[in-house]
Design a protein around this motif. Structure first.
Motif, PDB file in Angstrom:
ATOM      1  N   PHE A  14     -46.495  -8.440  14.518  1.00 26.05           N
ATOM      2  CA  PHE A  14     -45.503  -8.863  14.123  1.00 26.05           C
ATOM      3  C   PHE A  14     -44.450  -8.631  15.324  1.00 26.05           C
ATOM      4  N   ASP A  15     -43.857  -9.848  15.716  1.00 26.98           N
ATOM      5  CA  ASP A  15     -42.872  -9.748  16.621  1.00 26.98           C
ATOM      6  C   ASP A  15     -41.604  -8.860  15.895  1.00 26.98           C
ATOM      7  N   MET A  16     -40.742  -8.390  16.563  1.00 25.85           N
ATOM      8  CA  MET A  16     -39.697  -7.528  16.167  1.00 25.85           C
ATOM      9  C   MET A  16     -38.556  -8.146  15.645  1.00 25.85           C
ATOM     10  N   ASP A  17     -37.643  -8.912  16.817  1.00 31.51           N
ATOM     11  CA  ASP A  17     -36.457  -9.413  16.611  1.00 31.51           C
ATOM     12  C   ASP A  17     -36.483 -10.828  15.890  1.00 31.51           C
ATOM     13  N   GLY A  18     -35.810 -10.953  14.455  1.00 30.69           N
ATOM     14  CA  GLY A  18     -36.098 -12.113  13.788  1.00 30.69           C
ATOM     15  C   GLY A  18     -37.126 -12.118  12.827  1.00 30.69           C
ATOM     16  N   TYR A  26     -28.307 -10.189  16.672  1.00 27.97           N
ATOM     17  CA  TYR A  26     -27.422  -9.242  17.569  1.00 27.97           C
ATOM     18  C   TYR A  26     -27.777  -9.398  18.917  1.00 27.97           C
ATOM     19  N   HIS A  27     -28.999  -9.823  19.212  1.00 30.70           N
ATOM     20  CA  HIS A  27     -29.099 -10.141  20.827  1.00 30.70           C
ATOM     21  C   HIS A  27     -28.129 -11.283  21.138  1.00 30.70           C
ATOM     22  N   TYR A  28     -28.323 -12.240  20.128  1.00 33.49           N
ATOM     23  CA  TYR A  28     -27.038 -13.473  20.425  1.00 33.49           C
ATOM     24  C   TYR A  28     -25.690 -13.029  20.568  1.00 33.49           C
ATOM     25  N   ILE A  49     -33.368 -21.461  22.714  1.00 37.75           N
ATOM     26  CA  ILE A  49     -34.150 -21.211  23.937  1.00 37.75           C
ATOM     27  C   ILE A  49     -34.303 -19.708  24.442  1.00 37.75           C
ATOM     28  N   LEU A  50     -33.721 -19.014  23.930  1.00 36.96           N
ATOM     29  CA  LEU A  50     -33.586 -17.496  24.381  1.00 36.96           C
ATOM     30  C   LEU A  50     -34.488 -16.668  23.560  1.00 36.96           C
ATOM     31  N   LYS A  51     -34.747 -17.139  22.403  1.00 39.18           N
ATOM     32  CA  LYS A  51     -35.772 -15.945  21.302  1.00 39.18           C
ATOM     33  C   LYS A  51     -37.069 -15.840  22.337  1.00 39.18           C
ATOM     34  N   GLY A  52     -37.239 -14.595  22.230  1.00 38.07           N
ATOM     35  CA  GLY A  52     -38.784 -13.907  22.751  1.00 38.07           C
ATOM     36  C   GLY A  52     -38.660 -14.071  24.358  1.00 38.07           C
ATOM     37  N   VAL A  53     -37.535 -14.332  25.005  1.00 36.00           N
ATOM     38  CA  VAL A  53     -37.324 -14.453  26.379  1.00 36.00           C
ATOM     39  C   VAL A  53     -36.659 -12.910  26.904  1.00 36.00           C
ATOM     40  N   SER A  54     -37.324 -12.416  27.947  1.00 34.90           N
ATOM     41  CA  SER A  54     -36.908 -11.042  28.430  1.00 34.90           C
ATOM     42  C   SER A  54     -35.354 -11.190  28.673  1.00 34.90           C
ATOM     43  N   ARG A  55     -34.703  -9.887  28.796  1.00 39.01           N
ATOM     44  CA  ARG A  55     -33.460  -9.635  29.211  1.00 39.01           C
ATOM     45  C   ARG A  55     -33.047 -10.421  30.604  1.00 39.01           C
ATOM     46  N   THR A  56     -33.770 -10.291  31.621  1.00 36.90           N
ATOM     47  CA  THR A  56     -33.261 -10.839  32.698  1.00 36.90           C
ATOM     48  C   THR A  56     -33.491 -12.275  32.719  1.00 36.90           C
ATOM     49  N   GLU A  81     -24.419  -4.354  30.640  1.00 35.14           N
ATOM     50  CA  GLU A  81     -23.335  -4.367  29.712  1.00 35.14           C
ATOM     51  C   GLU A  81     -23.971  -5.078  28.192  1.00 35.14           C
ATOM     52  N   LYS A  82     -25.025  -6.265  28.485  1.00 35.94           N
ATOM     53  CA  LYS A  82     -25.320  -6.663  27.138  1.00 35.94           C
ATOM     54  C   LYS A  82     -26.149  -5.861  26.509  1.00 35.94           C
ATOM     55  N   ASN A  83     -27.279  -4.956  27.021  1.00 37.99           N
ATOM     56  CA  ASN A  83     -27.585  -4.018  26.422  1.00 37.99           C
ATOM     57  C   ASN A  83     -27.120  -2.826  25.869  1.00 37.99           C
ATOM     58  N   TRP A  85     -23.891  -3.405  24.596  1.00 40.58           N
ATOM     59  CA  TRP A  85     -23.586  -3.974  23.105  1.00 40.58           C
ATOM     60  C   TRP A  85     -24.547  -3.804  22.324  1.00 40.58           C
ATOM     61  N   TYR A  86     -25.843  -4.489  22.584  1.00 42.22           N
ATOM     62  CA  TYR A  86     -26.936  -4.446  21.591  1.00 42.22           C
ATOM     63  C   TYR A  86     -27.467  -3.033  21.130  1.00 42.22           C
ATOM     64  N   ARG A  87     -27.520  -2.067  22.026  1.00 49.81           N
ATOM     65  CA  ARG A  87     -27.818  -0.843  21.659  1.00 49.81           C
ATOM     66  C   ARG A  87     -26.869  -0.209  20.578  1.00 49.81           C
ATOM     67  N   GLY A 119     -45.623  -6.654  18.568  1.00 43.67           N
ATOM     68  CA  GLY A 119     -45.750  -7.498  19.677  1.00 43.67           C
ATOM     69  C   GLY A 119     -44.395  -8.057  20.164  1.00 43.67           C
ATOM     70  N   SER A 120     -43.505  -7.213  21.009  1.00 44.47           N
ATOM     71  CA  SER A 120     -42.204  -7.695  21.134  1.00 44.47           C
ATOM     72  C   SER A 120     -42.006  -7.591  22.634  1.00 44.47           C
ATOM     73  N   ALA A 121     -41.064  -8.903  22.973  1.00 44.01           N
ATOM     74  CA  ALA A 121     -40.497  -8.871  24.498  1.00 44.01           C
ATOM     75  C   ALA A 121     -39.560  -7.810  24.554  1.00 44.01           C
ATOM     76  N   SER A 122     -38.998  -7.171  23.607  1.00 40.71           N
ATOM     77  CA  SER A 122     -37.880  -6.503  23.709  1.00 40.71           C
ATOM     78  C   SER A 122     -38.084  -5.111  24.203  1.00 40.71           C
ATOM     79  N   LYS A 123     -37.455  -4.409  25.128  1.00 37.43           N
ATOM     80  CA  LYS A 123     -37.612  -3.152  25.743  1.00 37.43           C
ATOM     81  C   LYS A 123     -37.181  -1.941  24.596  1.00 37.43           C
ATOM     82  N   ASN A 124     -36.290  -2.482  23.720  1.00 42.63           N
ATOM     83  CA  ASN A 124     -35.756  -1.772  22.671  1.00 42.63           C
ATOM     84  C   ASN A 124     -36.499  -1.654  21.324  1.00 42.63           C
ATOM     85  N   ALA A 125     -37.681  -2.412  21.416  1.00 45.22           N
ATOM     86  CA  ALA A 125     -38.473  -2.504  19.944  1.00 45.22           C
ATOM     87  C   ALA A 125     -38.866  -1.382  19.638  1.00 45.22           C
TER      88      ALA A 125
END
Ligand code: BG6
Ligand code: MG
Length: 230
Positions: A14-18, A26-28, A49-56, A81-83, A85-87, A119-125
């Protein structure tokens, strides 16, 4: 033409986000807090285009879209700052925030003897799964902290298969990102896209909602004759 028989599905990644939870939104919104300050109109369509893509890498793409350049120090600060907001936006999440049908589907998989991995790209998953009290369902968890390469690179899913002690051909991936579908296919796995065919048309099967996930349905739809020869 004779098609080779597909390997039996023994594990689901499973991907996490979405997929497990609606955090893609919330990433958006977290990036939008920043882009609004720049006066840049960051739209949900551009966010695809950002879905699945790392923060940087996400920041790099957003700056490209906005036509802006930032120093390394500024980029680091923007990612922090983005992280933040997300957290904050995920801080009160519980199992009730799981997307419709996800928990019954995971229970169905486990009852049928299949393994389940993240199986997630997110460091928060991993943190979020624990916060939601769901981590005990997972035989393996791979998130952004384990990765050196972003989706569409298959690394995340190959590591998840390894964590379940399964072959890639025995795994199915549930994803909401086109880059995630590409990563799973590069890993030699079957794929289910959650969302719109417009973005996920490359998947073996596209479902408009996680509420449509069920093991008999997937096994039927992803049988050998539904798969490309290879
Ligand atoms: C992915 C999301 O799951 O995780 C991306 O689809 C996000 O939108 C990426 O950028 C990285 O997340 P994090 O939590 O490490 O910033
Ligand atoms: Mg996703």
């Amino acid at each position: 033409m004779h098609q080779p028989k597909a390997a039996e599905i023994k594990g689901c990644i499973f991907d996490m986000d979405g997929v497990i939870v609606d955090t893609a939104h919330y990433h958006y919104l977290s990036w939008k807090e920043i882009t609004d300050d720049w006066g840049f109109d960051f739209t949900p369509k551009a966010n695809e285009i950002l879905k699945g893509v790392s923060r940087t890498e996400s920041l790099r793409l957003i700056l490209e879209l906005a036509g802006l350049e930032k120093s390394e120090e500024e980029k680091t600060a923007l990612c922090v700052e983005k992280n933040d907001w997300y957290r904050q936006s995920i801080s009160n999440m519980t199992a009730d925030d799981a997307l419709p049908g996800i928990l019954p589907f995971i229970e169905e998989l486990k009852a049928a003897g299949l393994k389940v991995a993240l199986g997630s790209a997110s460091k928060n998953a991993r943190h979020l799964l624990t916060l939601m009290g769901l981590s005990h369902h997972f035989d393996g968890m791979v998130d952004g902290n384990d990765l050196t390469r972003s989706k569409p690179d298959p690394q995340v899913f190959l590591l998840a298969a390894e964590a379940m002690d399964l072959l890639p051909s025995e795994c199915i991936v549930i994803e909401d990102a086109a880059k995630g579908i590409a990563a799973a296919q590069a890993a030699g796995m079957r794929t289910v896209g959650i969302g719109e065919v417009e973005y996920l048309g490359a998947a073996d099967l596209v479902l408009s909602s996680t509420s449509l996930l069920s093991l008999p349905f997937l096994k039927n739809r992803l049988s050998a004759d539904q798969l490309p020869a290879g």
